[in-house]
Design a protein around this motif. Sequence first.
Motif: not given
Length: 575
Positions: A33, A40, A43, A48, A304
């Motif tokens: 990510t 985040s 997750a 996210k 992400v």
Amino acid sequence: MLLPHSSRSAVFHSPVWRRVFPRRAVTPIRILTTTRRYQSSDASSDKKPYYITTPIYYVNAAPHIGHLYTTVLADVVKRWQELKGNEARLLTGTDEYGLKIQQAATIAGVNPKTFCDTGAETFKKLADTANISYDRFIRTTDPDHQAAVEHVWRVLREAGYISLKKHSGWYSISDEAFYPETGIEKTIHPPTGQEILVSKETGKTVEWMSEENYHFNLSSMGPKLLEFYDKNPNWLLPSQRYDMLKAEVSRGLEDLSISRPRERLEWGIPVPGDPSQTIYVWLDALINYLTFTGYPYTPADQTVWPANLQIIGKDIIRFHCIYWPAFLLAIGAELPKQILSHAHWTMSKKKMSKSDGNVVDPFHAIKRWGVDTMRFYLCIDGGIIKDGDYSNQEIEDKYKKYLGSQIGSLLTRVCSAKYSVSDAVKCEQEGRKVELNEKMSQLYNKLRYETLDGFRSRVDGRMEVMDFPNAIREILDVVSETHKYIHATQLWDAEQEAIRSYMLYPAAEALRISGILLQPFMPGKMEKLLNLLNVDAKNRTWERAVLGADFEYGVGASGTKAQVFPRFPIKEEDM
């Protein structure tokens, strides 16, 4: 034809087999990510940041209005998500490797990196000038990007998707692509009168080349791509282009060249384990969307990827909707959730080109009209399906009609010195009752319970399908209805004094909510408008963008002489 057989960039013919790496089974993975400041913490429940990307822009030429358009759309989407309370990330940047850059740097008499530094700074300056809230301006010359590209190459190689082949074909330096015999034609070069060979699709000059390089086994990916397309019917917008994409892939794909001989192309990332070859610019460039996520090093619980939305021009669908998903499938990664492909900009219905002198300089346009006026114009007049036709007269007309005479004028009317916005808000808060005649009651009920009911949802529905022009028009419709309401009620009349505050309230709410919903499109101007209404910064949110959600605004708003959208000519400080 969206993807003609003759224009498949970098697809080669008459290959001679040399060496194939053994194919191994690939365990599907979720590409991990983001850089650590964007991790985040939730997750595990698939929470996210909403991740949006623009294409990365090639630095061999100056930015044009199309670059600004794409980037503004992406920024509007990011700000819309943030308005709704979602964490969001926006990636933009520059594509800096390839033969075009190498040759342009040579002509300029500088080394390629210096050349790219200048170009990248120009594109970054445009993003800053346009008030783009990007989280990273990525460059393909960044060290972490090279590491990500090398890792993808190794994964593809170990999975058996890469082979070394020899081929011959017509190559366009401008397009960074090979074309088959059927994809070229003879034409006359206007400056010299000489006969030259060009690509039928792009009109760019081609020359014969024969070389050995690595290929990605794209021919095997067709069934997997078609299966993905079928399971994700809204993946590519608009649907017309999706239908053409599916038809092209259904006709079959050919293996894709993913390297160039180092002796011809030095400016690029060397192939891992083979310094005689340079990785093809389009494989290199596409990986930037993973580089931002921290690939391949970020832990799985800090993700992400995948991108929620990737915005591109219609001319690069092939790269983002065939090559890109094929690469991701081959390395076992999730695919982007959605691709939005927009149309181009013309002028007087004619394609923009330097030779015709009709290319729009985005810096000049912003300086002339103001950044938020340009953002508004691009969003309301830009084309998703059909090309938008750029016109300075249209910009001026829309400024006067919508920004000045509608939004700006409504602020002036609501904040008239003849009545009090703060008392109207207090009237609602205290639940004061007044007696209305039938006409006034009908006008009040129509604005409050019809026009403003579901207002936020109507705009959001447009934004959900990336219908930027009609999202704005939903807001303008409410503004227009509020003008009609004020005119019909004649609140300035002394006879209306007893009911003035009561009747003013829905009009003030229409303006306040419109200002909140327009923030992603015109952040600077709407900040000023909401400031004049004395709406607290903490109340400029999604939750507050409904009637009756804020009883703290309006103090000091009445009687203001300030203008958000002044008349022409506009002073620079008022833009």
